[in-house]
Design a protein around this motif. Sequence first.
Motif, PDB file in Angstrom:
ATOM      1  N   LEU A 293       0.843  -1.193   0.000  1.00 16.06           N
ATOM      2  CA  LEU A 293       0.000   0.000   0.000  1.00 16.06           C
ATOM      3  C   LEU A 293       0.875   1.239   0.000  1.00 16.06           C
ATOM      4  CD1 LEU A 293      -2.632  -0.924   2.749  1.00 16.06           C
ATOM      5  CD2 LEU A 293      -3.048  -0.822   0.295  1.00 16.06           C
ATOM      6  N   THR A 294       0.469   2.233  -0.753  1.00 19.64           N
ATOM      7  CA  THR A 294       1.046   3.563  -0.628  1.00 19.64           C
ATOM      8  C   THR A 294      -0.064   4.481  -0.165  1.00 19.64           C
ATOM      9  OG1 THR A 294       2.686   3.216  -2.374  1.00 19.64           O
ATOM     10  CG2 THR A 294       2.169   5.482  -1.802  1.00 19.64           C
ATOM     11  N   LEU A 295       0.080   4.995   1.041  1.00 20.37           N
ATOM     12  CA  LEU A 295      -0.904   5.903   1.608  1.00 20.37           C
ATOM     13  C   LEU A 295      -0.510   7.329   1.248  1.00 20.37           C
ATOM     14  CD1 LEU A 295      -1.081   4.280   5.152  1.00 20.37           C
ATOM     15  CD2 LEU A 295      -2.547   3.790   3.182  1.00 20.37           C
ATOM     16  N   ALA A 296      -1.427   8.061   0.644  1.00 20.31           N
ATOM     17  CA  ALA A 296      -1.183   9.456   0.266  1.00 20.31           C
ATOM     18  C   ALA A 296      -1.990  10.339   1.207  1.00 20.31           C
ATOM     19  CB  ALA A 296      -1.569   9.705  -1.186  1.00 20.31           C
ATOM     20  N   ASP A 297      -1.305  10.879   2.212  1.00 18.58           N
ATOM     21  CA  ASP A 297      -1.954  11.728   3.210  1.00 18.58           C
ATOM     22  C   ASP A 297      -2.053  13.142   2.660  1.00 18.58           C
ATOM     23  OD1 ASP A 297      -3.026  12.719   5.522  1.00 18.58           O
ATOM     24  OD2 ASP A 297      -1.148  12.730   6.655  1.00 18.58           O
ATOM     25  N   THR A 298      -3.266  13.676   2.580  1.00 23.42           N
ATOM     26  CA  THR A 298      -3.477  14.988   1.967  1.00 23.42           C
ATOM     27  C   THR A 298      -3.940  16.009   3.003  1.00 23.42           C
ATOM     28  OG1 THR A 298      -5.815  14.642   1.410  1.00 23.42           O
ATOM     29  CG2 THR A 298      -4.164  13.834  -0.165  1.00 23.42           C
ATOM     30  N   PRO A 299      -3.691  17.291   2.750  1.00 25.32           N
ATOM     31  CA  PRO A 299      -4.176  18.335   3.667  1.00 25.32           C
ATOM     32  C   PRO A 299      -5.689  18.477   3.585  1.00 25.32           C
ATOM     33  CG  PRO A 299      -2.430  19.150   2.207  1.00 25.32           C
ATOM     34  CD  PRO A 299      -2.884  17.850   1.654  1.00 25.32           C
ATOM     35  N   GLY A 300      -6.280  18.850   4.712  1.00 25.44           N
ATOM     36  CA  GLY A 300      -7.705  19.155   4.707  1.00 25.44           C
ATOM     37  C   GLY A 300      -7.981  20.642   4.610  1.00 25.44           C
ATOM     38  N   HIS A 301      -6.937  21.448   4.780  1.00 27.96           N
ATOM     39  CA  HIS A 301      -7.090  22.902   4.701  1.00 27.96           C
ATOM     40  C   HIS A 301      -7.450  23.292   3.272  1.00 27.96           C
ATOM     41  CE1 HIS A 301      -6.234  27.160   4.988  1.00 27.96           C
ATOM     42  NE2 HIS A 301      -5.936  27.059   6.266  1.00 27.96           N
ATOM     43  N   PRO A 302      -8.455  24.165   3.095  1.00 28.08           N
ATOM     44  CA  PRO A 302      -8.892  24.507   1.729  1.00 28.08           C
ATOM     45  C   PRO A 302      -7.808  25.165   0.890  1.00 28.08           C
ATOM     46  CG  PRO A 302      -9.916  25.960   3.371  1.00 28.08           C
ATOM     47  CD  PRO A 302      -9.284  24.839   4.118  1.00 28.08           C
ATOM     48  N   ASP A 303      -6.804  25.785   1.514  1.00 26.60           N
ATOM     49  CA  ASP A 303      -5.733  26.407   0.741  1.00 26.60           C
ATOM     50  C   ASP A 303      -4.914  25.394  -0.046  1.00 26.60           C
ATOM     51  OD1 ASP A 303      -6.573  28.684   2.006  1.00 26.60           O
ATOM     52  OD2 ASP A 303      -4.579  29.313   2.668  1.00 26.60           O
ATOM     53  N   PHE A 304      -4.971  24.120   0.359  1.00 24.85           N
ATOM     54  CA  PHE A 304      -4.085  23.123  -0.237  1.00 24.85           C
ATOM     55  C   PHE A 304      -4.864  22.033  -0.979  1.00 24.85           C
ATOM     56  CE2 PHE A 304      -2.099  25.093   3.403  1.00 24.85           C
ATOM     57  CZ  PHE A 304      -0.904  25.534   2.864  1.00 24.85           C
ATOM     58  N   VAL A 305      -6.011  22.423  -1.532  1.00 23.85           N
ATOM     59  CA  VAL A 305      -6.828  21.465  -2.275  1.00 23.85           C
ATOM     60  C   VAL A 305      -6.095  20.953  -3.510  1.00 23.85           C
ATOM     61  CG1 VAL A 305      -7.994  23.224  -3.655  1.00 23.85           C
ATOM     62  CG2 VAL A 305      -9.159  21.052  -3.176  1.00 23.85           C
TER      63      VAL A 305
ATOM     64  N   LEU B  16      -4.038  30.022  -3.175  1.00 21.82           N
ATOM     65  CA  LEU B  16      -5.407  29.645  -2.843  1.00 21.82           C
ATOM     66  C   LEU B  16      -5.837  30.135  -1.465  1.00 21.82           C
ATOM     67  CD1 LEU B  16      -5.494  26.015  -4.297  1.00 21.82           C
ATOM     68  CD2 LEU B  16      -6.085  28.185  -5.398  1.00 21.82           C
ATOM     69  N   GLY B  17      -4.985  30.941  -0.819  1.00 28.37           N
ATOM     70  CA  GLY B  17      -5.343  31.491   0.477  1.00 28.37           C
ATOM     71  C   GLY B  17      -4.128  32.035   1.186  1.00 28.37           C
ATOM     72  N   GLU B  18      -4.377  32.677   2.313  1.00 29.62           N
ATOM     73  CA  GLU B  18      -3.293  33.316   3.063  1.00 29.62           C
ATOM     74  C   GLU B  18      -2.263  32.301   3.536  1.00 29.62           C
ATOM     75  OE1 GLU B  18      -3.076  36.712   6.542  1.00 29.62           O
ATOM     76  OE2 GLU B  18      -4.477  35.041   6.816  1.00 29.62           O
ATOM     77  N   THR B  19      -2.718  31.159   4.051  1.00 29.85           N
ATOM     78  CA  THR B  19      -1.779  30.151   4.553  1.00 29.85           C
ATOM     79  C   THR B  19      -0.967  29.552   3.412  1.00 29.85           C
ATOM     80  OG1 THR B  19      -3.303  29.646   6.367  1.00 29.85           O
ATOM     81  CG2 THR B  19      -1.578  28.039   5.912  1.00 29.85           C
ATOM     82  N   HIS B  20      -1.598  29.318   2.288  1.00 21.98           N
ATOM     83  CA  HIS B  20      -0.911  28.771   1.118  1.00 21.98           C
ATOM     84  C   HIS B  20       0.263  29.660   0.723  1.00 21.98           C
ATOM     85  CE1 HIS B  20      -1.220  27.557  -3.403  1.00 21.98           C
ATOM     86  NE2 HIS B  20      -0.362  26.779  -2.771  1.00 21.98           N
ATOM     87  N   VAL B  21       0.023  30.952   0.638  1.00 24.59           N
ATOM     88  CA  VAL B  21       1.077  31.883   0.243  1.00 24.59           C
ATOM     89  C   VAL B  21       2.133  32.001   1.336  1.00 24.59           C
ATOM     90  CG1 VAL B  21       1.540  34.298  -0.310  1.00 24.59           C
ATOM     91  CG2 VAL B  21      -0.428  33.145  -1.342  1.00 24.59           C
ATOM     92  N   ALA B  22       1.701  32.057   2.585  1.00 27.06           N
ATOM     93  CA  ALA B  22       2.655  32.183   3.694  1.00 27.06           C
ATOM     94  C   ALA B  22       3.597  30.989   3.760  1.00 27.06           C
ATOM     95  CB  ALA B  22       1.902  32.340   5.012  1.00 27.06           C
ATOM     96  N   VAL B  23       3.066  29.806   3.570  1.00 26.12           N
ATOM     97  CA  VAL B  23       3.899  28.602   3.608  1.00 26.12           C
ATOM     98  C   VAL B  23       4.898  28.610   2.451  1.00 26.12           C
ATOM     99  CG1 VAL B  23       3.850  26.084   3.313  1.00 26.12           C
ATOM    100  CG2 VAL B  23       2.249  27.198   4.877  1.00 26.12           C
TER     101      VAL B  23
END
Length: 690
Positions: A81-93, A456-463
């Motif tokens: 298995l390869t588990l792909a853990d994704t963000p739930g924050h809307p900035d990282f859709v 896609l949002g403030e956090t996206h750009v800040a990161v």
Amino acid sequence: MDQAAPQTHRTAALIGAAGSGKTSLVEAILHRAGVIPRLGSVEQGSTVSDHEPEEIARGASLTLALAAVDWTCEDGTTHALTLADTPGHPDFVGAVDTALAVADVALLVVSAVDGVVAGTRVAAAAARDAGVPVIAVVTQEDRARADFRHVVAELREVLGDIVWPIELPLGEEHAFHGVADVLAERAHDYDASGRHSTGDLPPDAVAEEHEAHVAVTEDIVSHDDAQLEAYLEGDEPAAADLERTLAREVAAGEAVPVVVCSGVSGTGVDRVLDLVCALAPAAGVRDARIVVGGADGVGGTEVAVACEASGEKLVHVFRTVADPFVGQVSMLKVLSGVLRPGDRLRNAETGQEERLAGLFRLRGAEHLQAGSLRAGEVGAVAKLQGTPTDSLLWSRPSGVARPAPLPERHPVYSVSLEPVSQSDDAKLSSALTRLAAEDPTLVVERTGSDTILRGLGETHVAVAVERMARVLGVHVTTGPAPVAYRETIAGSATAEGKLKKQSGGHGQFAVVQVRVSPLSPGEGFEFVNAVVGGAVPKSYVPAVEKGARDALAAGGPSGHPVVDVKVELFDGKAHSVDSSEMAFRTAGSLAVKAALADAGTVVLEPVSAVTVTVPADLQGAVLTDLSGRRARVNATETAEDGRARVHANVPEAELARYVLDLRSLTAGQAELEITPDRYERMPRAAAAHG
């Protein structure tokens, strides 16, 4: 690690809202499989998936992380298995879209406490649009206020009557101690180590479980004529037969099974693994899709690629990330053929050859060496030179191809960037190019002297800014992104531009007369040479046009670039000795500036098309807020899921923080799309206020 060679490979994308327990579930799976000695904690920043400093600092997933694990089921078969853990924050859709592009199944993770929220809906819609089968995993069942049955009802509201619980919790909240297998009608009771013993159902669970068993069984057999006929004759299929039929329904998108667990206590986690291996389609069941032909990302024909080890080598590089220790790491999925270290493949879009020095599977930040990667498998390679995110590598010596396009995500938040030092300024352009190559949802624009980063949002750009400093060594300060105002001439005007200088030797002489008039919106710039009789020699006419363009770009009376104008050169004078291209370019610029000053200009502001989707009871609040932003509402409608959708045109100046304000206004329940649309004349009141 289990020693048996895996019989199948699957990539499972864990998707869902922020805080639903995706990363904790990955951690529990790795611990239950025996590949990590103890459970990490999101709060303590010690999980395998959230290993980036920016994630640890925020206590949340911000990037797509892969975790390879082998699992041996109760029947003795071993599955990779390869588990792909994704963000739930809307900035990282965008990371969710990327994971679904290579996934064989989506595990829609839902908190038993929070239930279905906006992030759940977004994730479910993304899986549907990507055509990826879904298994719902209800987590946090051991927490206070957990309510499994309410979550199932909410999932049916979102996904329809194809949602079927194939497990029920035994106990709930702090009393959660096991799961009831709805297909086999057996109980799995767990100890503190996360291992279970199987026995009869407790008396208080028998009635509910049997009712669920009958309902699920009838739904499953209705998709298989032979099973349905036997069932109607009183011959109930065995649990294993029901699983096989259900697996076909899952692969076809006709069923969404629901399972339950706790990533903290480990209760039900091994069952999640067993059922994913039993019900999710293995790699290769679905053909990959690529676009062959076209140029510069446009055109071409979409074709299917069979997932066959015997086929030509074709690799999808779906994510690249700059690593401060090993350089660029490229995550990839083998679409066809068998990949081995040392293979040389060609970038299918640029033609650049790449050598794959070493292959590995990823488990967070850990690299697990791989002797080969077969069709359908996911892995990684380091130090590719010319292959950005979302590229294809293949063994064909010629031809052009690219992956099937991901959903388009338009930026909704912007900042301007100012380098901290001259050294940062020198490296900024290349650093931003690398960031955009890693994450296509970031957009870099350069307007005059301004460098704009959109996301896609403030956090996206800040990161992104933080990563640029940490990984690439480029430091910037950020500020509000300037609004790209324009001007256009208010009417027609005729003006003369004259340059006459004499200071010994050759002088500078040029005279031009121009007529400047407005064009229709969006027509840009038109230059017409109407000179007769050679008053302005033809060799100097292009210089006059360049001068006119210079004047328009330099800005009108309000200081903004001027657009949608026609400049007509109709007369002038030249000198046989002192005239030159530079002299006529200067005269042309002076003439246009004079015409603009004479006729006056009006300010044009950029206007965007805005679409907001919210629960129906929040439509009024959204409309009220938009009215305060000088919005023009074009339409309101009801979406398929019953939510309200508002379409409006809004000046860009009113949208600087709109995504943040909208999330606050709707408690994160809104979906927002912003698309640049056109320029419109700015009202005088707004211009005066600005």
